[in-house]
Design a protein around this motif. Structure first.
Motif, PDB file in Angstrom:
ATOM      1  N   ASP A  48       0.833  -0.993   0.055  1.00 45.14           N
ATOM      2  CA  ASP A  48       0.309  -0.178  -0.141  1.00 45.14           C
ATOM      3  C   ASP A  48       1.043   1.181   0.085  1.00 45.14           C
ATOM      4  O   ASP A  48       0.749   2.933  -1.191  1.00 45.14           O
ATOM      5  CB  ASP A  48      -1.287  -0.157   1.210  1.00 45.14           C
ATOM      6  CG  ASP A  48      -2.308  -0.884   0.843  1.00 45.14           C
ATOM      7  OD1 ASP A  48      -2.013  -1.367  -0.160  1.00 45.14           O
ATOM      8  OD2 ASP A  48      -2.826  -1.199   2.091  1.00 45.14           O
ATOM      9  N   ASP A  51       2.613   1.608  -3.852  1.00 42.02           N
ATOM     10  CA  ASP A  51       1.689   1.659  -4.074  1.00 42.02           C
ATOM     11  C   ASP A  51       1.342   3.290  -4.105  1.00 42.02           C
ATOM     12  O   ASP A  51       0.614   4.450  -5.784  1.00 42.02           O
ATOM     13  CB  ASP A  51       0.365   1.229  -3.953  1.00 42.02           C
ATOM     14  CG  ASP A  51       0.482  -0.089  -4.573  1.00 42.02           C
ATOM     15  OD1 ASP A  51       1.356  -0.738  -5.506  1.00 42.02           O
ATOM     16  OD2 ASP A  51      -0.441  -1.024  -4.842  1.00 42.02           O
ATOM     17  N   TRP A  55       2.151   6.628  -6.622  1.00 44.74           N
ATOM     18  CA  TRP A  55       0.949   7.599  -7.720  1.00 44.74           C
ATOM     19  C   TRP A  55       1.228   8.793  -7.121  1.00 44.74           C
ATOM     20  O   TRP A  55       1.232  10.177  -7.855  1.00 44.74           O
ATOM     21  CB  TRP A  55      -0.285   7.004  -7.438  1.00 44.74           C
ATOM     22  CG  TRP A  55      -0.887   5.719  -8.157  1.00 44.74           C
ATOM     23  CD1 TRP A  55      -1.478   4.096  -7.710  1.00 44.74           C
ATOM     24  CD2 TRP A  55      -0.798   5.681  -9.241  1.00 44.74           C
ATOM     25  NE1 TRP A  55      -1.005   3.452  -8.535  1.00 44.74           N
ATOM     26  CE2 TRP A  55      -1.303   3.831  -9.359  1.00 44.74           C
ATOM     27  CE3 TRP A  55      -0.594   6.642 -10.418  1.00 44.74           C
ATOM     28  CZ2 TRP A  55      -1.736   3.790 -11.031  1.00 44.74           C
ATOM     29  CZ3 TRP A  55      -1.135   6.007 -11.731  1.00 44.74           C
ATOM     30  CH2 TRP A  55      -1.284   4.829 -12.312  1.00 44.74           C
ATOM     31  N   THR A 103      -4.286  12.988  -4.010  1.00 44.24           N
ATOM     32  CA  THR A 103      -3.902  11.777  -4.481  1.00 44.24           C
ATOM     33  C   THR A 103      -4.322  10.447  -3.923  1.00 44.24           C
ATOM     34  O   THR A 103      -4.747   9.813  -3.791  1.00 44.24           O
ATOM     35  CB  THR A 103      -2.663  11.746  -5.009  1.00 44.24           C
ATOM     36  OG1 THR A 103      -2.555  12.038  -5.858  1.00 44.24           O
ATOM     37  CG2 THR A 103      -2.065  10.540  -5.293  1.00 44.24           C
ATOM     38  N   ILE A 106      -7.959  10.421  -2.166  1.00 43.27           N
ATOM     39  CA  ILE A 106      -8.239   9.478  -3.057  1.00 43.27           C
ATOM     40  C   ILE A 106      -7.781   8.398  -3.537  1.00 43.27           C
ATOM     41  O   ILE A 106      -8.572   6.998  -3.314  1.00 43.27           O
ATOM     42  CB  ILE A 106      -8.125   9.781  -5.045  1.00 43.27           C
ATOM     43  CG1 ILE A 106      -9.202  11.068  -5.137  1.00 43.27           C
ATOM     44  CG2 ILE A 106      -8.600   8.447  -5.625  1.00 43.27           C
ATOM     45  CD1 ILE A 106      -8.337  11.446  -6.264  1.00 43.27           C
ATOM     46  N   PHE A 107      -6.564   7.606  -2.743  1.00 40.20           N
ATOM     47  CA  PHE A 107      -6.018   6.562  -2.830  1.00 40.20           C
ATOM     48  C   PHE A 107      -6.383   5.994  -0.728  1.00 40.20           C
ATOM     49  O   PHE A 107      -7.157   4.903  -1.641  1.00 40.20           O
ATOM     50  CB  PHE A 107      -4.591   6.795  -2.656  1.00 40.20           C
ATOM     51  CG  PHE A 107      -4.145   5.343  -2.296  1.00 40.20           C
ATOM     52  CD1 PHE A 107      -3.390   4.823  -3.380  1.00 40.20           C
ATOM     53  CD2 PHE A 107      -3.336   4.773  -0.888  1.00 40.20           C
ATOM     54  CE1 PHE A 107      -3.603   3.242  -3.097  1.00 40.20           C
ATOM     55  CE2 PHE A 107      -2.967   3.728  -0.207  1.00 40.20           C
ATOM     56  CZ  PHE A 107      -2.222   3.027  -2.202  1.00 40.20           C
ATOM     57  N   CYS A 108      -6.569   6.443  -0.351  1.00 39.93           N
ATOM     58  CA  CYS A 108      -7.021   5.952   1.353  1.00 39.93           C
ATOM     59  C   CYS A 108      -8.433   5.744   0.791  1.00 39.93           C
ATOM     60  O   CYS A 108      -9.153   5.005   1.862  1.00 39.93           O
ATOM     61  CB  CYS A 108      -7.095   7.898   2.726  1.00 39.93           C
ATOM     62  SG  CYS A 108      -5.086   7.785   2.549  1.00 39.93           S
ATOM     63  N   LYS A 109      -9.441   6.547   0.193  1.00 36.38           N
ATOM     64  CA  LYS A 109     -10.817   6.296  -0.177  1.00 36.38           C
ATOM     65  C   LYS A 109     -11.407   5.466  -0.736  1.00 36.38           C
ATOM     66  O   LYS A 109     -12.098   4.370  -0.733  1.00 36.38           O
ATOM     67  CB  LYS A 109     -11.723   7.522  -0.852  1.00 36.38           C
ATOM     68  CG  LYS A 109     -13.182   7.485  -0.607  1.00 36.38           C
ATOM     69  CD  LYS A 109     -13.674   8.624  -1.204  1.00 36.38           C
ATOM     70  CE  LYS A 109     -14.946   8.139  -1.935  1.00 36.38           C
ATOM     71  NZ  LYS A 109     -15.533   9.964  -1.972  1.00 36.38           N
ATOM     72  N   LYS A 110     -10.306   5.030  -1.798  1.00 38.05           N
ATOM     73  CA  LYS A 110     -10.558   3.513  -2.165  1.00 38.05           C
ATOM     74  C   LYS A 110      -9.741   2.688  -1.192  1.00 38.05           C
ATOM     75  O   LYS A 110     -10.786   1.130  -1.832  1.00 38.05           O
ATOM     76  CB  LYS A 110      -9.820   3.881  -3.643  1.00 38.05           C
ATOM     77  CG  LYS A 110      -9.949   2.637  -4.227  1.00 38.05           C
ATOM     78  CD  LYS A 110      -8.568   2.468  -5.953  1.00 38.05           C
ATOM     79  CE  LYS A 110      -9.053   1.366  -6.695  1.00 38.05           C
ATOM     80  NZ  LYS A 110      -7.518   1.621  -7.949  1.00 38.05           N
ATOM     81  N   LYS A 111      -8.377   2.223  -0.939  1.00 40.31           N
ATOM     82  CA  LYS A 111      -8.317   1.109  -0.161  1.00 40.31           C
ATOM     83  C   LYS A 111      -8.932   0.928   1.349  1.00 40.31           C
ATOM     84  O   LYS A 111      -8.614   0.262   2.393  1.00 40.31           O
ATOM     85  CB  LYS A 111      -6.800   1.217   0.124  1.00 40.31           C
ATOM     86  CG  LYS A 111      -5.906   1.111  -0.971  1.00 40.31           C
ATOM     87  CD  LYS A 111      -6.218   0.333  -1.149  1.00 40.31           C
ATOM     88  CE  LYS A 111      -4.561   0.193  -2.803  1.00 40.31           C
ATOM     89  NZ  LYS A 111      -4.890  -1.241  -3.190  1.00 40.31           N
ATOM     90  N   LYS A 112      -9.920   2.367   1.796  1.00 40.28           N
ATOM     91  CA  LYS A 112     -10.312   2.031   2.959  1.00 40.28           C
ATOM     92  C   LYS A 112      -9.460   2.440   4.168  1.00 40.28           C
ATOM     93  O   LYS A 112      -9.650   1.303   5.361  1.00 40.28           O
ATOM     94  CB  LYS A 112     -11.304   0.970   3.252  1.00 40.28           C
ATOM     95  CG  LYS A 112     -12.261   1.065   2.319  1.00 40.28           C
ATOM     96  CD  LYS A 112     -13.557  -0.581   2.289  1.00 40.28           C
ATOM     97  CE  LYS A 112     -14.738  -0.329   1.607  1.00 40.28           C
ATOM     98  NZ  LYS A 112     -14.867  -0.013  -0.445  1.00 40.28           N
TER      99      LYS A 112
END
Length: 249
Positions: A48, A51, A55, A103, A106-112
């Protein structure tokens, strides 16, 4: 002594690898390694973090370039292709921070993942990456301050190779890139010590301290810069530094 720094680190035939890009990459790698150690303690996987860093580096550089071009569009309006030539310099760190922050959200929202937990893990890494990245400005002989006497630089105990590098076309300049790099190194040490020894630290506070610390340093150092992005008579970096400090506070 006049020193002509070569911005090209090495070449592969017609392809050139510039110090500017190489140093940014080194800063990113160092930052990732440091973040991975802290992430392990927080139960966040290395994948994580890698990644996210990947990004953030891409969109951070894009944000830094877009920010710079917006406030310097007059330099590019007659040749828009030059907008993409980032190896010649022209990245604004505040734009990079904005791009990186978006970035991360968005990443934290997607990965919860909890945003502030991830931000606290990465802020010391961002600080040390900034400290390293500033040396790209040295090889491009940019992001310097006003003219200064050789004796002034010598009295500041600045290493001779830096003084020689700040001799541009026979004139010495304040190495403001160095001042910011040192400020970021000190900030990195402070953030690490706070994270290690302050047990009452709450989620998000380390991130806020980062914004306060960098805001103070950049505001002061920007007063010496001769290539500042301007909004009327106001230096944009100083305005944003005030906003980030207040936001952090």
């Amino acid at each position: 002594m006049l020193m002509n720094l070569n911005p090209v680190a090495f070449s592969f035939g017609p392809f050139e690898v510039r110090w500017y890009a190489l140093i940014i990459l080194i800063g990113a790698i160092v930052g990732i390694i440091i973040a991975e150690f802290e992430a392990k303690k927080k139960g966040i996987s290395k994948d994580d973090i890698f990644d996210l860093a990947f990004w953030m580096l891409i969109f951070g550089i894009m944000g830094a370039r877009i920010y710079y071009v917006l406030f310097n569009f007059g330099l590019y309006k007659n040749d828009l292709v030059d907008i993409f030539k980032i190896w010649n310099g022209g990245l604004a760190i505040h734009g990079g921070i904005i791009g990186g922050a978006i970035t991360m959200i968005i990443f934290c929202k997607k990965k919860k993942l909890d945003f502030f937990t991830i931000a606290d893990i990465t802020m010391p890494s961002v600080m040390i990456a900034q400290a390293i990245g500033r040396w790209g400005n040295f090889f491009n002989q940019e992001a310097h301050g006003p003219e200064v006497a050789l004796s002034t630089l010598q009295n500041l105990y600045i290493p001779k190779f830096i003084i020689n590098g700040m001799n541009i076309n026979g004139t010495y300049y304040h190495p403001t890139f160095l001042y910011e790099s040192l400020w970021c190194i000190l900030g990195f040490i402070i953030l690490i010590l706070i994270r290690k020894f302050v047990r009452s630290l709450k989620s998000g506070q380390l991130t806020c301290i980062y914004f306060m610390w960098y805001g103070i340093g950049r505001f002061l150092i920007e007063s010496l810069r001769t290539d500042s992005l301007m909004l009327g008579n106001i230096k944009v970096a100083q305005l944003v530094s005030v906003i980030t400090f207040i936001g952090g506070l």
